[in-house]
Design an enzyme around this catalytic site. Sequence first.
Site, mmCIF file in Angstrom:
data_model
loop_
_atom_site.group_PDB
_atom_site.id
_atom_site.type_symbol
_atom_site.label_atom_id
_atom_site.label_comp_id
_atom_site.label_asym_id
_atom_site.label_seq_id
_atom_site.Cartn_x
_atom_site.Cartn_y
_atom_site.Cartn_z
ATOM 1 N N CYS A 181 1.195 4.245 -10.831
ATOM 2 C CA CYS A 181 0.612 5.588 -10.728
ATOM 3 C C CYS A 181 -0.746 5.550 -11.406
ATOM 4 C CB CYS A 181 1.518 6.625 -11.386
ATOM 5 S SG CYS A 181 0.827 8.298 -11.373
ATOM 6 N N CYS A 183 -4.209 11.640 -6.308
ATOM 7 C CA CYS A 183 -3.380 10.435 -6.397
ATOM 8 C C CYS A 183 -4.307 9.271 -6.707
ATOM 9 C CB CYS A 183 -2.631 10.194 -5.084
ATOM 10 S SG CYS A 183 -1.662 8.663 -5.063
ATOM 11 N N GLY A 235 -3.664 6.238 -4.608
ATOM 12 C CA GLY A 235 -4.064 6.625 -3.250
ATOM 13 C C GLY A 235 -5.570 6.577 -3.078
#
Length: 299
Positions: free
Chosen positions: A75, A239, A242
């Site tokens: 993450c 994100c 992302g």
Amino acid sequence: MRIRFAKMQGQGNDFVVIDGVRQAVALTPERIRALADRHFGVGFDQLLVVEKPASPENDFRYRIWNGDGGEVEQCGNGARCFARFVLDEGLTAKHEIRVETAGGVIRPRVEASGQVTVDMGEPRFRPEDVPFAADAPSLVYPLSVAGRVVEVSVDMGKPVYSGAEKVDGIEVAIVSIGNPHAVQVVPDVATAPVTTQGPRLERHPHFPNGVNAGYLQVVDRHRIRLRVWERGAGETLSCGTGACAAVVTAIERKLADSPVQVETRGGTLTISWKGGDNPVIMKGPAQAVFEGALELEER
């Protein structure tokens, strides 16, 4: 069991962060889902736990759970919050640390400005590294996304669900930033089918561990817009991994040049990548929101 925690956010992607070094932490998927509830719990996109490292050459181990109770590998926004948390809590005096994750070792650095820069490691494109079921490696893959589209309306205060089976033929770039991403280039993120197609793509059978679905709009050679449907969390305001996956995709497809400003609904991240085996470098803010204590039932 009483556990202290911090609520933190990076570009609106929010986290509960728990010190598992100085206190015992016993978590179950059921407990995590209860804590993630924004009405009856604390509320978060992901839960982060600080642990002692397995290797003496690293400073910490970093574990991540989504709001649905599933543990995940990586993450990016959480990594920045993790770095701020261990420094602010006095768990380390280092401004640059080495952190073990299920997706590999990352190297966050807290800058004098308060921003956090993270070496996210090199991106991986081989289907088996994502993992993704493919006959042969490629830059992009055609994919058929089938599933039930659910529209929600309100009738007498109760949700009424209706929908139909739909099949979308799409083209995606597949990349791992320690966790799996499928990135599409779209003309406008505002109208991209993030909340309807994203859940179907997340559970696509070609991704045995699920996937994060990214929708990328190129603004110019150094600026993109991005929305992401995250595994186990739904659409988040930002994100970090992302953003890294989107920039790598844009550069590989010769649509952008490093560094790239990534505009998300929660704010802007700066992502740099020199290509090849070089690491992806992410820079952005991390902020503490509040501290509190959790009362967990003994089991």
